[in-house]
Design a protein around this motif. Sequence first.
Motif: not given
Length: 132
Positions: A72-73, A98-99, A123-128
């Motif tokens: 989103a921004g 925007f989304h 969201y959510p943050v991509k985890k490594n």
Amino acid sequence: LGSNFPNFFSDENDNKGQYIFRKSGMKTVMNDDREYTFILPQRPDVHLEMMDENYFPCKRIPEFETMEHDFAGYVVSGNITVEIADSGPVHLSCGDAFHVPQGVQLRGYCRAGEQARLLTIHYPVKKNSSGS
């Protein structure tokens, strides 16, 4: 390099339990078309990524990116063109938002003579693979 964009610029010494984040501790990266400041640290207890993005007039229209998470921004200032897959370009101005859901293609850019500043959230943050 075996890392994603925010992990590459994260500070391994971020203290868990710290809830206030000073600008002096934020990481900023830049390319020809954009400058990104990572507002929140990349750490296990922070489940979103927030960025302050400055877009400059682009030299070429960027390729579409497939969003790996909801994105989103909010346009803080200026004008930006946003294209969501299978839709035409939409021009956004200060106060517009925007989304884009996970899996949808998107690109954003400023035309000649335009600039924009956005606050964006992933969201959510991509985890490594290491889970951090």
